[in-house]
Design an enzyme around this catalytic site. Structure first.
Site, PDB file in Angstrom:
ATOM      1  N   ASN A  85       0.975  -1.296  -0.067  1.00  0.00           N
ATOM      2  CA  ASN A  85      -0.066  -0.009  -0.161  1.00  0.00           C
ATOM      3  C   ASN A  85       0.876   1.502   0.195  1.00  0.00           C
ATOM      4  O   ASN A  85       1.967   1.140  -0.053  1.00  0.00           O
ATOM      5  CB  ASN A  85      -0.805  -0.098   1.210  1.00  0.00           C
ATOM      6  CG  ASN A  85      -0.245  -0.021   2.700  1.00  0.00           C
ATOM      7  OD1 ASN A  85       1.054  -0.281   2.479  1.00  0.00           O
ATOM      8  ND2 ASN A  85      -0.556   0.677   3.314  1.00  0.00           N
ATOM      9  N   CYS A 106       1.931   3.490   2.159  1.00  0.00           N
ATOM     10  CA  CYS A 106       2.775   3.900   2.960  1.00  0.00           C
ATOM     11  C   CYS A 106       3.842   2.551   3.426  1.00  0.00           C
ATOM     12  O   CYS A 106       4.871   2.868   4.189  1.00  0.00           O
ATOM     13  CB  CYS A 106       2.400   4.349   4.273  1.00  0.00           C
ATOM     14  SG  CYS A 106       1.475   5.708   4.145  1.00  0.00           S
ATOM     15  N   GLU A 126       3.495  -0.319   4.374  1.00  0.00           N
ATOM     16  CA  GLU A 126       3.400  -1.484   5.749  1.00  0.00           C
ATOM     17  C   GLU A 126       2.446  -2.584   5.456  1.00  0.00           C
ATOM     18  O   GLU A 126       2.435  -3.654   6.303  1.00  0.00           O
ATOM     19  CB  GLU A 126       2.833  -0.891   6.858  1.00  0.00           C
ATOM     20  CG  GLU A 126       1.391  -0.467   6.821  1.00  0.00           C
ATOM     21  CD  GLU A 126       1.132   0.996   6.095  1.00  0.00           C
ATOM     22  OE1 GLU A 126       1.968   1.523   5.556  1.00  0.00           O
ATOM     23  OE2 GLU A 126       0.118   1.598   6.284  1.00  0.00           O
TER      24      GLU A 126
HETATM   25  O1  CDP Z   1      -4.151   7.242  10.545  1.00  0.00           O
HETATM   26  P1  CDP Z   1      -4.869   6.678   9.400  1.00  0.00           P
HETATM   27  O2  CDP Z   1      -5.663   5.583   9.855  1.00  0.00           O
HETATM   28  O3  CDP Z   1      -5.537   7.976   8.693  1.00  0.00           O
HETATM   29  O4  CDP Z   1      -4.017   6.429   8.287  1.00  0.00           O
HETATM   30  P2  CDP Z   1      -2.403   6.063   8.076  1.00  0.00           P
HETATM   31  O5  CDP Z   1      -2.191   4.965   9.393  1.00  0.00           O
HETATM   32  O6  CDP Z   1      -1.463   7.314   8.522  1.00  0.00           O
HETATM   33  O7  CDP Z   1      -2.017   5.147   7.132  1.00  0.00           O
HETATM   34  C1  CDP Z   1      -2.490   3.972   6.553  1.00  0.00           C
HETATM   35  C2  CDP Z   1      -2.707   3.937   5.429  1.00  0.00           C
HETATM   36  O8  CDP Z   1      -3.971   4.474   4.959  1.00  0.00           O
HETATM   37  C3  CDP Z   1      -1.668   4.156   4.474  1.00  0.00           C
HETATM   38  O9  CDP Z   1      -0.627   3.480   4.126  1.00  0.00           O
HETATM   39  C4  CDP Z   1      -2.401   4.271   3.014  1.00  0.00           C
HETATM   40  O10 CDP Z   1      -2.726   3.137   2.548  1.00  0.00           O
HETATM   41  C5  CDP Z   1      -3.659   4.718   3.495  1.00  0.00           C
HETATM   42  N1  CDP Z   1      -3.890   6.400   3.359  1.00  0.00           N
HETATM   43  C6  CDP Z   1      -4.172   7.047   2.186  1.00  0.00           C
HETATM   44  O11 CDP Z   1      -4.606   6.400   1.303  1.00  0.00           O
HETATM   45  N2  CDP Z   1      -4.340   8.489   2.026  1.00  0.00           N
HETATM   46  C7  CDP Z   1      -4.036   9.090   3.042  1.00  0.00           C
HETATM   47  N3  CDP Z   1      -3.913  10.442   2.844  1.00  0.00           N
HETATM   48  C8  CDP Z   1      -3.450   8.641   4.195  1.00  0.00           C
HETATM   49  C9  CDP Z   1      -3.275   7.367   4.435  1.00  0.00           C
END
Ligand code: CDP
Length: 569
Positions: free
Chosen positions: A269, A271, A273
């Site tokens: 994905n 980021c 992970e």
């Molecule tokens: O904290 P949150 O649940 O918003 O997201 P995160 O842990 O920072 O990011 C987890 C995943 O959400 C990322 O690896 C992306 O796959 C997705 N993501 C996204 O698509 N667009 C964003 N602006 C932020 C996160």
């Protein structure tokens, strides 16, 4: 609920239901109630009404106490018409015009719902290859990435959040050099993180300073050779310049592919992970480790952590059930493997509270202990669910069938960045060190507000050295390093991302990776003065330490930096 002003602002802007005029239809508790109810409803088949209410209460409490939060799309969309609850997707990019544009369309649908997409462009024929149907020549993976990027840009405004992509190219693709430098100019391909897909063969060739073969993905024939060390050096130089590309170790992702018969893992994905098969999605959730602090005993409450992990696995497994997937193929794959990704946030905060410096052997050992405990308990919880509700449908094609372990979820653990979740919970993000002990935030009318890390504030008040002037002084650099008014033991414990030397960043990532089914989101911070040799060392060390990938960021190396020490807008 104890929420910061910032957290409430974010929630109101993007998460809470609104009517067509933008008026809020729910408050924060209302949002958690909506989510708890919807996610608990997956148990309708398995329990009576009172049981269902009990499950809903468990979920509600776990979220409102900020002990566990699911990824943003679940908070935004559960119990609402869109109903798309996953943060992570990987889509295939086939080497046909129809395939490419079909995937662009599907990515747009995913972005609209707050999900992020990862792609490998490795199957696309290289630039200059023949196009049979037209007699023309192919424009190559990088030019198509730009089309994906433009589509993401266009969807940005209407969606729940800014769409994010991961673009991966195998190191043996003939266009690899163009790929490595495609984000040299920071204003290009801005909606993508890019990573080079590295193989073990390539790393060996780097070590022995050998050439390696470039393979045409269409014909599978070698079409050229490059010196591995030189290619590695260009990756290093570009990463030094502005943090991109990162690298991921493809063989390691596939070594841990629990359903190899279903296909090969070629991407993660956005980021990094969550490695996934094409058309697979995954929903993530994070336990707030800071909330697991037993303040009286000054230790981590493992009983509470174990219980929370169990409830969190139940929650995330239920998400798979009620999730509305944007495509038939994704629905099938995701329900088929039932992958979930439970991780942590607030790690640096609990270390500070326990008086353990992030950059110490004690912290690394505790990281292993905590994550091993979470992984074991998450797997145990998934095995219990399997006894009650059955194993995942593709179980027979998995390594678990061969081992005779009956489990409901093909993977259970992932360490997400928790960018917004940690802001909502008011704790340090993921497993990252604290970014700044205090910083200045501009608020309306040019007023400045000093934000102080809550764990530090508590320690400063208890230690009788808190003052507004001191916090202002700290905010100038973010770090305590040179602030002599603060006791030395406190300065040792409250270290920031920039105080921590790169090798400790990698050691921490590796410690968590060892007990994580999927991968770990982590940025290795380097000072502005770091050299390309420092970057090379980080990459090599991460490879040796069994990380699945590595991302570095040298301070000040991008024009637009999300977090700035000194001043945050
Ligand atoms: O904290 P949150 O649940 O918003 O997201 P995160 O842990 O920072 O990011 C987890 C995943 O959400 C990322 O690896 C992306 O796959 C997705 N993501 C996204 O698509 N667009 C964003 N602006 C932020 C996160």
């Amino acid at each position: 609920m104890k929420l910061s002003e910032n957290a409430i602002k974010v929630l109101e802007k993007r998460y809470l239901s609104k009517d067509e005029n933008g008026n809020l239809l729910e408050d924060v508790e209302g949002m958690f109630r909506r989510v708890a109810k919807e996610i608990a409803s997956a148990d309708e088949k398995y329990t009576h009404k009172a049981g269902l209410v009990e499950i809903e209460e468990q979920f509600y409490e776990m979220m409102t106490s900020l002990e566990f939060l699911p990824n943003s799309p679940t908070l935004m969309n559960a119990g609402r018409p869109l109903g798309q609850l996953s943060a992570c997707f990987v889509l295939p990019v086939e080497d046909t015009m129809e395939g490419i544009f079909e995937t662009i369309k599907n990515a747009a649908l995913i972005h609209k719902s707050g999900g992020g997409t990862g792609f490998s462009f490795s199957r696309l024929r290289p630039k200059g290859s023949a196009v049979n149907s037209t007699g023309g020549v192919a424009s190559g993976p990088i030019s198509f990435m730009k089309v994906f990027n433009a589509a993401t840009e266009a969807v940005k405004q209407g969606g729940t959040r800014r769409g994010a992509n991961m673009g991966i190219l195998r190191v043996d693709h003939p266009d690899i050099l163009e790929f490595i430098s495609c984000k040299k100019d920071n204003s290009e391909i801005t909606n993508f993180n890019i990573s080079v897909g590295i193989t073990e063969d390539f790393m060996k060739a780097v070590e022995y300073n050998l050439e390696y073969e470039l393979i045409d993905p269409k014909t599978k024939k070698p079409v050229g050779k490059l010196n591995a060390k030189q290619v590695f050096d260009i990756i290093v130089e570009m990463a030094w310049k502005n943090g991109e590309p990162g690298i991921i170790f493809l063989d390691r992702l596939n070594r841990d592919n629990v359903t190899p018969e279903l296909g090969e893992i070629e991407s993660t994905n956005p980021c990094g992970e969550q490695p996934l098969l094409p058309y697979e999605a995954c929903n993530l959730g994070s336990v707030n480790l800071y909330s697991m602090l037993d303040a009286e005993k000054n230790s981590l409450d493992f009983d509470k952590l174990g219980l929370t992990v169990k409830k969190a696995v139940h929650f995330l497994d239920n998400v798979i059930e009620v999730n509305k997937y944007p495509l038939k193929e994704i629905d099938e794959m995701t329900r088929g493997t039932r992958k979930i990704g439970l991780g942590v946030m607030g790690w640096a905060d609990i270390l500070c509270a326990l008086g353990i410096p992030y950059d110490s052997q004690r912290a690394i050992e505790l990281a292993g202990t905590v994550m091993e405990f979470i992984q074991k308990n998450a797997q145990k919880a998934s095995e219990e669910l399997a006894r009650q509700k059955g194993v995942f449908p593709y179980y027979e094609q998995s390594i678990y069938a061969k081992k005779g372990i009956r489990i409901r979820n093909a993977t259970t653990t992932t360490i997400a960045p928790t960018g917004t979740l940690s802001l909502i919970a008011g704790v340090s993000s993921g497993i990252e060190p604290v970014f700044a002990i205090s910083y200045i935030r501009n608020v309306m009318d040019n007023n400045e507000l000093i934000e102080v890390n809550p764990v530090f504030k508590k320690a400063a008040l208890e230690g009788n050295f808190y003052s507004d002037e001191l916090m202002k002084k700290i905010a100038e650099s973010g770090t305590l390093k040179h602030i002599e008014e603060i006791p030395e033991e406190v300065r040792k414990v409250f270290v920031t991302a920039h105080d921590v030397r790169p090798e400790w960043h990698v050691k921490m990532q590796a410690a968590f990776q060892k007990y994580t089914d999927n991968a770990v989101s982590k940025t290795v911070n380097l000072s502005h003065e770091a050299t390309t040799d420092d970057v090379r060392e980080v990459f090599t060390f991460a490879y040796r330490a069994q990380c699945k990938g590595v991302t570095i960021y040298r301070d000040g190396s991008r024009d637009m930096q999300v977090l700035n020490i000194g001043k945050v807008q």
